[in-house]
Design an enzyme around this catalytic site. Structure first.
Site, mmCIF file in Angstrom:
data_model
loop_
_atom_site.group_PDB
_atom_site.id
_atom_site.type_symbol
_atom_site.label_atom_id
_atom_site.label_comp_id
_atom_site.label_asym_id
_atom_site.label_seq_id
_atom_site.Cartn_x
_atom_site.Cartn_y
_atom_site.Cartn_z
ATOM 1 N N TYR A 1 8.189 -2.431 -0.226
ATOM 2 C CA TYR A 1 7.152 -1.385 -0.209
ATOM 3 C C TYR A 1 7.655 -0.123 0.493
ATOM 4 O O TYR A 1 7.496 0.994 -0.013
ATOM 5 C CB TYR A 1 5.926 -1.965 0.505
ATOM 6 C CG TYR A 1 4.726 -1.061 0.622
ATOM 7 C CD1 TYR A 1 3.859 -0.883 -0.462
ATOM 8 C CD2 TYR A 1 4.428 -0.421 1.818
ATOM 9 C CE1 TYR A 1 2.725 -0.079 -0.343
ATOM 10 C CE2 TYR A 1 3.308 0.377 1.945
ATOM 11 C CZ TYR A 1 2.459 0.544 0.858
ATOM 12 O OH TYR A 1 1.341 1.345 0.984
ATOM 13 N N LYS B 1 8.195 3.545 -1.067
ATOM 14 C CA LYS B 1 7.478 4.698 -0.517
ATOM 15 C C LYS B 1 8.450 5.791 -0.078
ATOM 16 O O LYS B 1 8.126 6.983 -0.164
ATOM 17 C CB LYS B 1 6.569 4.258 0.632
ATOM 18 C CG LYS B 1 5.389 3.378 0.194
ATOM 19 C CD LYS B 1 4.601 4.002 -0.931
ATOM 20 C CE LYS B 1 3.216 3.413 -1.130
ATOM 21 N NZ LYS B 1 2.549 3.947 -2.337
HETATM 22 N N1 NAD Z 1 -5.225 1.820 2.013
HETATM 23 C C1 NAD Z 1 -4.347 2.285 2.904
HETATM 24 O O1 NAD Z 1 -4.607 2.322 4.125
HETATM 25 C C2 NAD Z 1 -2.994 2.791 2.430
HETATM 26 C C3 NAD Z 1 -2.030 3.121 3.402
HETATM 27 C C4 NAD Z 1 -0.814 3.635 2.990
HETATM 28 C C5 NAD Z 1 -0.569 3.837 1.637
HETATM 29 N N2 NAD Z 1 -1.510 3.498 0.713
HETATM 30 C C6 NAD Z 1 -1.200 3.718 -0.700
HETATM 31 O O2 NAD Z 1 -2.310 4.326 -1.357
HETATM 32 C C7 NAD Z 1 -2.374 3.865 -2.702
HETATM 33 C C8 NAD Z 1 -3.755 3.281 -2.981
HETATM 34 O O3 NAD Z 1 -3.986 2.164 -2.142
HETATM 35 P P1 NAD Z 1 -5.378 1.424 -2.066
HETATM 36 O O4 NAD Z 1 -5.528 0.981 -0.660
HETATM 37 O O5 NAD Z 1 -6.446 2.234 -2.701
HETATM 38 O O6 NAD Z 1 -5.054 0.132 -2.962
HETATM 39 P P2 NAD Z 1 -6.004 -0.774 -3.888
HETATM 40 O O7 NAD Z 1 -5.348 -2.088 -3.977
HETATM 41 O O8 NAD Z 1 -7.428 -0.699 -3.428
HETATM 42 O O9 NAD Z 1 -5.929 -0.032 -5.325
HETATM 43 C C9 NAD Z 1 -4.753 0.002 -6.064
HETATM 44 C C10 NAD Z 1 -5.126 0.130 -7.527
HETATM 45 O O10 NAD Z 1 -3.902 0.215 -8.291
HETATM 46 C C11 NAD Z 1 -4.066 -0.542 -9.475
HETATM 47 N N3 NAD Z 1 -2.754 -0.973 -9.987
HETATM 48 C C12 NAD Z 1 -1.890 -1.843 -9.399
HETATM 49 N N4 NAD Z 1 -0.795 -2.018 -10.163
HETATM 50 C C13 NAD Z 1 -0.956 -1.222 -11.259
HETATM 51 C C14 NAD Z 1 -0.155 -0.966 -12.414
HETATM 52 N N5 NAD Z 1 1.041 -1.565 -12.596
HETATM 53 N N6 NAD Z 1 -0.615 -0.072 -13.334
HETATM 54 C C15 NAD Z 1 -1.819 0.550 -13.153
HETATM 55 N N7 NAD Z 1 -2.629 0.311 -12.084
HETATM 56 C C16 NAD Z 1 -2.203 -0.560 -11.154
HETATM 57 C C17 NAD Z 1 -4.928 -1.732 -9.057
HETATM 58 O O11 NAD Z 1 -5.568 -2.331 -10.171
HETATM 59 C C18 NAD Z 1 -5.905 -1.067 -8.065
HETATM 60 O O12 NAD Z 1 -7.099 -0.637 -8.708
HETATM 61 C C19 NAD Z 1 -1.235 2.846 -2.871
HETATM 62 O O13 NAD Z 1 -0.109 3.490 -3.422
HETATM 63 C C20 NAD Z 1 -0.946 2.420 -1.455
HETATM 64 O O14 NAD Z 1 0.387 1.966 -1.298
HETATM 65 C C21 NAD Z 1 -2.716 2.972 1.080
#
Ligand code: NAD
Length: 302
Positions: free
Chosen positions: A165, A169
């Site tokens: 990951y 990133k």
């Molecule tokens: N939530 C946090 O605190 C946090 C922190 C750092 C980074 N991020 C990043 O922010 C982004 C969103 O995270 P989140 O917390 O909303 O995650 P989440 O798991 O709630 O949502 C991710 C979405 O991506 C979709 N997805 C996964 N693989 C896919 C694919 N191959 N094709 C199309 N869609 C796909 C899933 O179905 C899901 O709806 C991610 O890139 C994550 O790494 C989140």
């Protein structure tokens, strides 16, 4: 309906859940026509379904907006192409791409399988390339350029059980910076968001995060970066968490030392610590604090 993005066409990968859903809803509320691209998978990338993308499209249309669902796996080249082709066929252009889709497969480096590595790199890093690649070729030719927005994480600076990951990133930051310089002359901006927000993905973090917010706190910054008011903003990484927005520095050399000719290992051993030295690594400092807190019986803060 407000109009910060009136007339714009925006694609949001991962737009069916978590932060992507909040971005899709906010962009639509500001007048954008939105492609909600989501494969509807579980947190490790399993059990795809078109339901989550459809549900967000229903929410947008009920609120008076315009949206289309695309339930493709964004790690595939043809999915990125189909996504952008759908936008162009339906609405005539693509103004913004927000790549939010992501999965987690956490494991210590020494136990990580090839599949755990490949799946995470494919979804995050290649999942940015597929859609940025397809969008950039349209944006560079259309009037008004466009905006590419990637989703990175503070984990790009190093993460204990997330080598896959964190590497993805870090790659996304370099991809965004490369897009920013490569597309500068075409009026296309590229920026990255490092969010922290309460979603299913952040729910399993083993320690309490010092800062936390909701997906809806992240969306306004994305809307701003998609808008004409941010045409001058490119090549940046912004943390967005709760009511905080912070900008990351650009990587650059900070100290140097020189030899008369080529260095020998002995000369380096003698001089490195007292001249060039090392840059402090925040994650190692935090690990040390957590170790000390755990030893004294406190619940550690990440
Ligand atoms: N939530 C946090 O605190 C946090 C922190 C750092 C980074 N991020 C990043 O922010 C982004 C969103 O995270 P989140 O917390 O909303 O995650 P989440 O798991 O709630 O949502 C991710 C979405 O991506 C979709 N997805 C996964 N693989 C896919 C694919 N191959 N094709 C199309 N869609 C796909 C899933 O179905 C899901 O709806 C991610 O890139 C994550 O790494 C989140």
């Amino acid at each position: 309906m407000a109009g910060f993005l009136a007339g714009k066409v925006v694609a949001v990968t991962g737009g069916g859940g978590g932060i992507g859903r909040a971005v899709a809803l906010a962009a639509a509320a500001e007048g954008a026509k939105v492609l909600v691209a989501d494969y509807g998978v579980g947190m490790a990338g399993e059990d795809p379904s078109s339901e989550v993308a459809d549900a967000v499209v229903t929410e947008i249309t009920k609120a008076g907006g315009e949206a289309i669902a695309v339930a493709d796996d964004i790690s595939k080249m043809e999915s990125g192409e189909r996504l952008i082709a759908t936008a162009v066929d339906t609405w005539g252009r693509i103004d913004g791409v927000v790549a939010v889709a992501g999965i987690l497969r956490e494991r210590m480096l020494f136990n990580m399988s090839e599949d755990e590595w490949d799946a995470v790199i494919a979804t995050h890093l290649k999942g940015h390339f597929t859609v940025f690649r397809a969008a950039a070729s349209v944006m560079r030719k259309q009037e008004g350029g466009g905006a590419l927005i990637g989703f990175t994480s503070g984990a790009f600076a190093g993460s204990v059980a997330q080598a896959n990951y964190a590497s993805a990133k870090g790659g996304i930051v370099s991809l965004v910076r490369s897009a920013a310089v490569g597309l500068y002359r075409y009026g296309v901006t590229a920026n990255a968001i490092a969010p922290v927000a309460r979603t299913r993905m952040s729910a399993n973090v083993p320690s309490e995060l010092a800062e936390m917010g909701d997906p809806e706190d992240v969306a306004p910054m994305v809307v701003y970066l998609l808008s004409d008011q941010a045409k001058h903003v490119t090549g940046q990484v912004y943390t967005v968490v709760g009511s905080k927005i912070a900008v990351w520095n650009q990587p650059t050399e900070v100290r140097a030392m020189w030899a008369d000719g080529r260095w020998t290992p002995e000369q380096i051993a003698e001089r490195l610590d007292s001249t060039v030295g090392q840059e402090r690594m925040g994650m190692i400092d935090r690990l040390e604090q957590m170790r000390q807190a755990a030893a004294s019986g406190e619940k550690p803060n990440a």
